[in-house]
Design an enzyme around this catalytic site. Structure first.
Site: not given
Ligand code: NDP
Length: 423
Positions: A109
């Site tokens: 990572k």
């Molecule tokens: P994104 O950056 O696309 O989305 C993250 C989301 O989380 C956004 O909506 C963001 O809001 C929100 N967020 C951030 N900080 C906060 C907070 N303090 N409180 C509430 N909401 C918050 O990331 P992903 O969707 O790719 O990833 C999300 C999760 O999934 C992570 O834990 C990642 O490790 C996990 N994951 C992702 C994978 C992937 O393929 N992308 C694979 C496996 C796991 P805003 O944009 O407004 O900051």
């Protein structure tokens, strides 16, 4: 990360899970020792000339946890709270995830500590390219393969791939496409990767629903984080008749008892950067959001979001962990006491790395699979993994997280047993 509960040692939490699972499967202590620390922890500080002419120094990380099963594999996170310890925790989780899914990958990572929304498009490109350059030969299609995570996307993966391919000899350029996954289709990405993590969550949920006679049509869900994972989960579940009745991201929380149009909300977030101002949603507090009565709760933002207070107020049948580490151990204890099911992160969100593997294989073979082929393979892989975790949990009378960790550890242990430790 932007943990809701301060003083949170994510790395220790993941190590504690390993200790508990190691006991359950009587893991060889030598293997436990090896897995206690990553093989490599890389920190790079690199300068970038910003639009103003100012030179800013950025701190980037890549942690390579384990590669006994194959090349290190895992996402790149661009977020102001990226830290070495959190990246170590996330890298270790990738090792367990790859093993659980029987992928020929290890775990890694990385990321950069900054807010990608605070820089211009041009600056973002320069930061990405300079970071990739600083990593140099520490990544590679047969060595360490990054992918998107929080704050990164297909566009950023394309820049990484392009930068890397310009660092190798001209004769190798075409053969290094697989240095990153999660690329756009035009750059050699695969169909189905963008929604893969959410699709994998849905396949797990379908298996859980069969075991628990749960009906999708007319059910409700709430989702924290409406980025890649959360928004696709909303869209995919809407096709099964499930309404998204409350959502949240860093800008706040919205409710709509009639159900949001997940497609429209996804488009809104793509255009506006967050759910803020979306018409048709009533602002609610974080506490109200967690207490909303729902069937499915999907944390899809960051780690350490469901602590004891959130777990006590949660009014859901099941938590499907899209994010990595969203439930802290205190929260998990309360959810289990309250008989709220949890599909744990390393199983629930492993569709992302699984389809990344399909992308890597296609790049190696210069093939292009259809969307149906990708989905069919993913469905089989998720069904099998869910079944194995569920069977193990029943046989050992443990929760699904412990079952998933145990299966992963046993698979890694088997390789160490055969190969033994060098020299
Ligand atoms: P994104 O950056 O696309 O989305 C993250 C989301 O989380 C956004 O909506 C963001 O809001 C929100 N967020 C951030 N900080 C906060 C907070 N303090 N409180 C509430 N909401 C918050 O990331 P992903 O969707 O790719 O990833 C999300 C999760 O999934 C992570 O834990 C990642 O490790 C996990 N994951 C992702 C994978 C992937 O393929 N992308 C694979 C496996 C796991 P805003 O944009 O407004 O900051």
């Amino acid at each position: 990360m932007a943990s809701q509960h301060k003083e949170y040692d994510f790395y220790k939490v993941v190590q504690d899970y390993v200790d508990r699972a190691a006991k359950l499967v009587d893991l060889d202590p030598a293997v436990r020792t090896i897995l206690g620390q990553p093989k490599n922890e890389l920190i790079v500080n690199f300068p970038v000339v910003m639009d103003s002419g100012e030179v800013r120094l950025f701190k980037g990380y890549r942690v390579q946890h384990n590669n006994i099963l194959g090349p290190y594999k895992g996402g790149m996170r661009f977020h102001p709270q990226v830290s070495l310890d959190d990246v170590k925790a996330l890298a270790a989780m990738m090792t367990w995830k790859s093993a659980l899914m029987r992928l020929p990958f290890g775990g890694g990572k990385g990321g950069i500590k900054f807010d990608p929304q605070s820089v211009s498009h041009g600056e973002l490109k320069k930061i990405t390219r300079r970071f990739t350059h600083a990593l140099g030969e520490n990544i590679g299609p047969e060595y360490d393969i990054p992918a998107p995570d929080v704050g990164t996307n297909a566009k950023i993966m394309g820049w990484m791939m392009d930068t890397y391919s310009n660092m190798v000899g001209s004769g190798d350029k075409q053969s290094v496409k697989g240095v990153v996954t999660g690329k756009s289709i035009a750059c050699g990405g695969t169909l189905g990767r963008e929604k893969a993590t959410a699709q994998g969550m849905v396949f797990c949920l379908i298996e859980w629903a069969k075991e628990n006679s749960f009906k999708f049509e007319g059910a409700t869900m709430t989702v924290q984080g409406f980025g890649n994972v959360g928004s696709h989960f909303g869209v995919l579940l809407s096709k099964l008749g499930v309404s998204t009745i409350a959502v949240g991201d860093h800008s706040g929380y919205l409710s709509n008892p009639e159900g949001f149009n997940a497609h429209k909300l996804q488009d809104w977030v793509k255009q506006n950067g967050s759910i803020a101002g979306y018409p048709g949603g009533k602002p609610i507090t974080r506490e109200e959001f967690f207490a909303t009565k729902t069937d499915v709760f999907a944390p899809c933002a960051l780690e350490n979001q469901i602590g004891e207070a959130e777990a006590a107020s949660l009014n859901a049948k099941i938590v499907v962990e899209g994010a990595n580490g969203p439930t802290n151990p205190g929260g998990e204890r309360i959810l289990l006491e309250r008989n709220i099911a949890i599909i744990p992160d390393i199983l629930a969100n492993s569709g992302g790395v699984t389809v990344s593997y399909y992308e890597w294989v296609q790049n190696k073979r210069s093939e292009y699979w259809t969307a149906e082929e990708v989905d069919d393979r993913l469905e089989q892989a998720m069904k099998r993994a869910y079944g194995e975790v569920s069977d193990f949990a029943r046989a050992k009378n443990c929760d699904q997280r412990m079952a998933a960790y145990s299966i992963a550890l046993q698979r890694i242990e088997a390789v160490y047993r055969e190969r033994e430790i060098f020299p």
